[in-house]
Design an enzyme around this catalytic site. Structure first.
Site, PDB file in Angstrom:
ATOM      1  N   VAL A 133    -149.242 -29.836-145.918  1.00 18.42           N
ATOM      2  CA  VAL A 133    -150.001 -29.923-146.879  1.00 18.42           C
ATOM      3  C   VAL A 133    -149.513 -31.821-147.759  1.00 18.42           C
ATOM      4  O   VAL A 133    -148.798 -31.813-147.929  1.00 18.42           O
ATOM      5  CB  VAL A 133    -149.934 -29.190-148.607  1.00 18.42           C
ATOM      6  CG1 VAL A 133    -151.068 -29.408-148.848  1.00 18.42           C
ATOM      7  CG2 VAL A 133    -150.495 -27.776-147.718  1.00 18.42           C
ATOM      8  N   CYS A 134    -151.040 -32.681-147.945  1.00 19.15           N
ATOM      9  CA  CYS A 134    -150.568 -33.672-148.433  1.00 19.15           C
ATOM     10  C   CYS A 134    -149.223 -34.703-147.415  1.00 19.15           C
ATOM     11  O   CYS A 134    -149.987 -34.755-146.320  1.00 19.15           O
ATOM     12  CB  CYS A 134    -150.328 -33.423-149.442  1.00 19.15           C
ATOM     13  SG  CYS A 134    -150.500 -35.453-151.673  1.00 19.15           S
ATOM     14  N   THR A 135    -148.340 -35.338-147.898  1.00 20.73           N
ATOM     15  CA  THR A 135    -147.465 -35.885-147.262  1.00 20.73           C
ATOM     16  C   THR A 135    -146.328 -35.475-146.527  1.00 20.73           C
ATOM     17  O   THR A 135    -145.583 -35.756-145.636  1.00 20.73           O
ATOM     18  CB  THR A 135    -147.172 -36.813-148.343  1.00 20.73           C
ATOM     19  OG1 THR A 135    -146.478 -36.196-149.551  1.00 20.73           O
ATOM     20  CG2 THR A 135    -147.949 -37.621-148.665  1.00 20.73           C
TER      21      THR A 135
ATOM     22  N   THR B 248    -153.790 -36.226-144.319  1.00 19.91           N
ATOM     23  CA  THR B 248    -152.839 -36.669-145.113  1.00 19.91           C
ATOM     24  C   THR B 248    -153.592 -37.188-146.505  1.00 19.91           C
ATOM     25  O   THR B 248    -155.104 -36.970-146.549  1.00 19.91           O
ATOM     26  CB  THR B 248    -151.435 -37.187-145.066  1.00 19.91           C
ATOM     27  OG1 THR B 248    -150.181 -36.760-146.072  1.00 19.91           O
ATOM     28  CG2 THR B 248    -151.201 -38.167-144.819  1.00 19.91           C
TER      29      THR B 248
ATOM     30  N   SER C 286    -153.206 -31.172-143.778  1.00 18.23           N
ATOM     31  CA  SER C 286    -154.521 -31.140-144.910  1.00 18.23           C
ATOM     32  C   SER C 286    -153.900 -32.355-145.686  1.00 18.23           C
ATOM     33  O   SER C 286    -153.054 -32.505-145.754  1.00 18.23           O
ATOM     34  CB  SER C 286    -154.484 -29.896-144.918  1.00 18.23           C
ATOM     35  OG  SER C 286    -153.091 -29.778-145.452  1.00 18.23           O
TER      36      SER C 286
END
Length: 195
Positions: free
Chosen positions: A105-107, A125, A157
């Protein structure tokens, strides 16, 4: 019993971990017949302090965690030090060798990129880190407009709330679309931003 592990670390973005946790824990506890469980792990098994100050407790340390079928690596400001943490990157590479499905998720995707997991693959990202994702590995096919990218054995994601979308996609992939729809309805996930 198949298991999903959510990685916790100091500086983890709260919703990156807790959003997917809500989806996955609701699913696994409401539908144990599907044969899945979800757990949290941190390097030493101790509590972590999240990016906004929330404290979360891990169920396991990296050393005593059960075998996993899915690993979810959240993002947050804590990932910045992980990009240069050889011990953490080696741990991620070892998980890649034994965990069938790696998700982020994300970074968290930056950590996967730094560990070499995203070479030659499509990924995404948080919008503010798309350039860094590309800089970490020029061979990554950066997908700036995708909420999540499913590339078979790796799913990345975008930022924060996109992790909830990815987790619902994961439920659909592992237990079917109807099960994912049930979970989405149960947790009343129906985004309608007021602004």
């Amino acid at each position: 019993m198949r298991r999903i592990g959510v990685v916790l670390f100091d500086g983890v973005e709260e919703l990156d971990a807790v959003g997917p946790w809500e989806v996955l824990a609701h699913w696994t506890r409401t539908h144990p017949e599907d044969g899945w469980d979800v757990t949290c792990l941190s390097r030493d098994g101790a509590a972590v302090t999240c990016a906004k100050g929330l404290t979360l407790m891990a169920h396991h340390s990296f050393a005593d965690a059960p075998a996993l079928d899915v690993l979810l690596h959240p993002g947050g400001r804590g990932t910045r030090t992980q990009l240069h943490d050889g011990e953490h990157l080696d741990w991620v590479r070892r998980r890649r060798a034994e965990v069938p499905l790696m998700t982020s998720v994300c970074t968290g995707a930056l950590v996967y990129a730094a560990a070499g997991l995203l070479s030659g693959r499509p990924a995404t990202t948080h919008w503010g880190s798309l350039d860094l994702l590309s800089e970490l590995d020029l061979s990554i096919e950066v997908r700036p407009d995708d909420r999540f990218v499913d590339d078979g054995d790796v799913i990345t994601s975008a930022g924060v709330s996109a992790g909830i979308d990815m987790a619902l996609h994961l439920v659909a992939r592992l237990a079917g679309t109807e099960r994912a729809r049930q979970v989405r309805r149960d947790i009343q996930y129906d985004p309608r931003p007021p602004v």
